[in-house]
Design a protein around this motif. Structure first.
Motif, PDB file in Angstrom:
ATOM      1  N   GLY A 100     -26.574  13.253  10.792  1.00 57.99           N
ATOM      2  CA  GLY A 100     -25.619  12.161  10.732  1.00 57.99           C
ATOM      3  C   GLY A 100     -25.050  12.030   9.332  1.00 57.99           C
ATOM      4  N   PRO A 101     -23.817  11.561   9.200  1.00 55.56           N
ATOM      5  CA  PRO A 101     -23.207  11.493   7.862  1.00 55.56           C
ATOM      6  C   PRO A 101     -24.008  10.653   6.876  1.00 55.56           C
ATOM      7  N   LEU A 102     -24.449   9.489   7.269  1.00 53.81           N
ATOM      8  CA  LEU A 102     -25.212   8.648   6.349  1.00 53.81           C
ATOM      9  C   LEU A 102     -26.570   9.246   6.050  1.00 53.81           C
ATOM     10  N   GLY A 103     -27.199   9.789   7.090  1.00 54.03           N
ATOM     11  CA  GLY A 103     -28.504  10.419   6.870  1.00 54.03           C
ATOM     12  C   GLY A 103     -28.412  11.600   5.920  1.00 54.03           C
ATOM     13  N   ALA A 104     -27.356  12.416   6.060  1.00 50.57           N
ATOM     14  CA  ALA A 104     -27.179  13.559   5.160  1.00 50.57           C
ATOM     15  C   ALA A 104     -26.953  13.100   3.731  1.00 50.57           C
ATOM     16  N   LEU A 105     -26.130  12.081   3.566  1.00 53.34           N
ATOM     17  CA  LEU A 105     -25.881  11.573   2.218  1.00 53.34           C
ATOM     18  C   LEU A 105     -27.135  10.999   1.594  1.00 53.34           C
ATOM     19  N   GLY A 106     -27.965  10.342   2.402  1.00 53.04           N
ATOM     20  CA  GLY A 106     -29.173   9.739   1.861  1.00 53.04           C
ATOM     21  C   GLY A 106     -30.301  10.711   1.628  1.00 53.04           C
ATOM     22  N   LEU A 107     -30.223  11.902   2.219  1.00 55.72           N
ATOM     23  CA  LEU A 107     -31.312  12.884   2.100  1.00 55.72           C
ATOM     24  C   LEU A 107     -30.979  14.036   1.151  1.00 55.72           C
ATOM     25  N   GLY A 108     -29.979  13.888   0.330  1.00 57.49           N
ATOM     26  CA  GLY A 108     -29.769  14.876  -0.734  1.00 57.49           C
ATOM     27  C   GLY A 108     -28.427  15.552  -0.779  1.00 57.49           C
ATOM     28  N   LEU A 109     -27.537  15.283   0.163  1.00 54.27           N
ATOM     29  CA  LEU A 109     -26.237  15.951   0.141  1.00 54.27           C
ATOM     30  C   LEU A 109     -25.433  15.559  -1.096  1.00 54.27           C
ATOM     31  N   VAL A 110     -25.513  14.290  -1.478  1.00 53.55           N
ATOM     32  CA  VAL A 110     -24.798  13.842  -2.681  1.00 53.55           C
ATOM     33  C   VAL A 110     -25.286  14.613  -3.911  1.00 53.55           C
ATOM     34  N   GLY A 111     -26.606  14.763  -4.016  1.00 54.82           N
ATOM     35  CA  GLY A 111     -27.156  15.497  -5.155  1.00 54.82           C
ATOM     36  C   GLY A 111     -26.697  16.948  -5.194  1.00 54.82           C
ATOM     37  N   SER A 112     -26.625  17.599  -4.015  1.00 57.31           N
ATOM     38  CA  SER A 112     -26.169  18.987  -3.974  1.00 57.31           C
ATOM     39  C   SER A 112     -24.729  19.113  -4.429  1.00 57.31           C
ATOM     40  N   VAL A 113     -23.871  18.185  -3.970  1.00 56.60           N
ATOM     41  CA  VAL A 113     -22.468  18.219  -4.406  1.00 56.60           C
ATOM     42  C   VAL A 113     -22.369  17.976  -5.911  1.00 56.60           C
ATOM     43  N   VAL A 114     -23.183  17.065  -6.419  1.00 56.97           N
ATOM     44  CA  VAL A 114     -23.177  16.792  -7.862  1.00 56.97           C
ATOM     45  C   VAL A 114     -23.621  18.024  -8.643  1.00 56.97           C
ATOM     46  N   TRP A 115     -24.628  18.755  -8.144  1.00 54.40           N
ATOM     47  CA  TRP A 115     -25.079  19.968  -8.825  1.00 54.40           C
ATOM     48  C   TRP A 115     -23.943  20.991  -8.928  1.00 54.40           C
ATOM     49  N   VAL A 116     -23.261  21.230  -7.801  1.00 55.44           N
ATOM     50  CA  VAL A 116     -22.182  22.218  -7.798  1.00 55.44           C
ATOM     51  C   VAL A 116     -21.048  21.771  -8.720  1.00 55.44           C
ATOM     52  N   THR A 117     -20.721  20.475  -8.676  1.00 59.91           N
ATOM     53  CA  THR A 117     -19.660  19.964  -9.552  1.00 59.91           C
ATOM     54  C   THR A 117     -20.059  20.097 -11.026  1.00 59.91           C
ATOM     55  N   GLY A 118     -21.302  19.717 -11.328  1.00 61.89           N
ATOM     56  CA  GLY A 118     -21.766  19.841 -12.712  1.00 61.89           C
ATOM     57  C   GLY A 118     -21.775  21.277 -13.187  1.00 61.89           C
ATOM     58  N   ALA A 119     -22.177  22.203 -12.301  1.00 65.83           N
ATOM     59  CA  ALA A 119     -22.166  23.624 -12.668  1.00 65.83           C
ATOM     60  C   ALA A 119     -20.752  24.110 -12.936  1.00 65.83           C
ATOM     61  N   GLN A 120     -19.778  23.584 -12.155  1.00 66.52           N
ATOM     62  CA  GLN A 120     -18.381  23.957 -12.368  1.00 66.52           C
ATOM     63  C   GLN A 120     -17.919  23.535 -13.766  1.00 66.52           C
ATOM     64  N   PHE A 121     -18.212  22.309 -14.156  1.00 68.47           N
ATOM     65  CA  PHE A 121     -17.839  21.835 -15.496  1.00 68.47           C
ATOM     66  C   PHE A 121     -18.611  22.591 -16.581  1.00 68.47           C
ATOM     67  N   PHE A 122     -19.867  22.894 -16.302  1.00 65.03           N
ATOM     68  CA  PHE A 122     -20.694  23.606 -17.282  1.00 65.03           C
ATOM     69  C   PHE A 122     -20.130  24.997 -17.564  1.00 65.03           C
ATOM     70  N   THR A 123     -19.788  25.746 -16.498  1.00 67.47           N
ATOM     71  CA  THR A 123     -19.251  27.087 -16.703  1.00 67.47           C
ATOM     72  C   THR A 123     -17.889  27.037 -17.390  1.00 67.47           C
ATOM     73  N   TYR A 124     -17.085  26.034 -17.056  1.00 66.32           N
ATOM     74  CA  TYR A 124     -15.780  25.905 -17.718  1.00 66.32           C
ATOM     75  C   TYR A 124     -15.965  25.674 -19.218  1.00 66.32           C
TER      76      TYR A 124
END
Length: 348
Positions: free
Chosen positions: A147-171
């Protein structure tokens, strides 16, 4: 010296190892535990292959060294496709392995953090579009299974943040590497300019020393006698003046043999002009030696009243020697030329 590549590799191995250890702790009933273990092994092999692929074993080229300093070489496309395939099959595989068990337990939801870490690795290894595609697949599967809320509460937000942070880090890392490389080029340019200036200063010091060696005795004698010089001393002064002009106008044409030949021509009364207009720039020293030897031989054989020695911009001719007879002979300018010698470049 610890490189950025070493640090990122160590962090990637440690974090994926932590996720695997977390996934291995199965605390509830599952229908197909073997399927869960297969999922763990597939994830670990894929993640570590992406981490260690292309790890350099030595300093091969400058471009490789710069790439390593920035964090790693670019992953091949086939390996990115394997990672995307793992992102597609891992969530349903884990769901099928858990079966009737709880899909919200940590051994059931670890794939959210695991695939987020895998996509982060793809960003670090210069495949951002594959990483964001895998993140979209992860978001779709986790929202479908939890479920959308369940996914967000179980770590999906953190995964997106990791990928976004890695994008800024490599840049930021790439920009810092480009700036560092540019700074290195500027430093090399500055060193080259400084070396050239140092060479010019040494050359000027050498010319000053030669000028003092040539003109010093004549000037001292002139001062001591109040300008009353004998004919021999006047000849020496005229020769000294000619030497100074030669050193300033054509230093690359001169060696000891050429200087002696020029002095001999002036002592017999010839007017000599030496001019180097850059025609010998870039000529190797051994070729200069051959050119100077031929020039000294031509000067010794000359009996002209006026001698003009000039370098030539021609690819074939290095130096041109022109001799003219005395103007008192009543000859035209063309007829007064009694010497024309072209010294060619040695065969390269």
């Amino acid at each position: 010296m610890i490189s950025i590549r070493f640090v990122t590799t160590l962090l990637g191995v440690a974090f994926t190892g932590f996720l695997v250890a977390r996934a291995s702790w199965i605390t509830g009933p599952v229908d197909r535990p073997a399927l869960l273990w297969v999922a763990i092994v597939v994830f670990l092999l894929t993640a570590w292959t992406c981490i260690f692929w292309g790890t350099p074993t030595g300093l091969r080229t400058r471009s490789v060294n710069v790439t390593v300093a920035r964090g790693g070489e670019r992953l091949p496309m086939w390996l990115c496709l394997v990672a995307l395939l793992v992102a597609m099959v891992l969530p349903p595989m884990i769901a099928a392995g858990v079966g009737s068990g709880d899909l919200t337990e940590q051994y059931s939801t670890w794939y959210i953090g695991g695939l987020g870490a895998l996509m982060t690795i793809l960003v670090i290894r210069r495949r951002p579009w594959a990483a964001w595609s895998g993140t979209a697949v992860l978001a779709g599967w986790s929202a479908f299974l939890l479920g959308p809320l369940g996914a967000l509460g179980l770590g999906l937000v953190g995964s997106v943040v990791w990928v976004t942070g890695a994008q800024f880090f490599t840049y930021a890392l790439d920009r810092a590497a480009r700036d560092t490389e540019r700074l290195g080029e500027l430093q090399r340019t500055a060193s080259a300019v400084q070396a050239a200036q140092g060479g010019q200063q040494r050359e000027r010091r050498i010319q000053i020393q030669r000028a003092l060696a040539v003109a010093g005795p004549v000037l001292a004698r002139t001062i001591a006698t109040g300008g009353r010089l004998s004919p021999e001393e006047r000849t020496d002064a005229r020769i000294a003046e000619g030497r100074l002009r030669d050193e300033l106008r054509g230093p690359r044409l001169l060696d000891e043999d050429v200087r002696e030949a020029l002095d001999a021509a002036r002592r017999r009364g010839a007017l000599v002009t030496v001019l180097d207009e850059g025609g010998l720039d870039g000529v190797a020293e051994e070729h200069l030696h051959a050119i100077r030897a031929e020039l000294a031989h031509a000067l010794r054989q000359s009996r002209s009243e006026r001698l003009y020695i000039r370098t030539s911009p021609d690819d074939r001719v290095a130096v041109t020697v022109v001799g003219r007879a005395s103007s008192t002979l009543g000859l035209s300018d063309e007829d007064s030329v009694d010497l024309w010698r072209e010294i060619e470049h040695p065969v390269r």
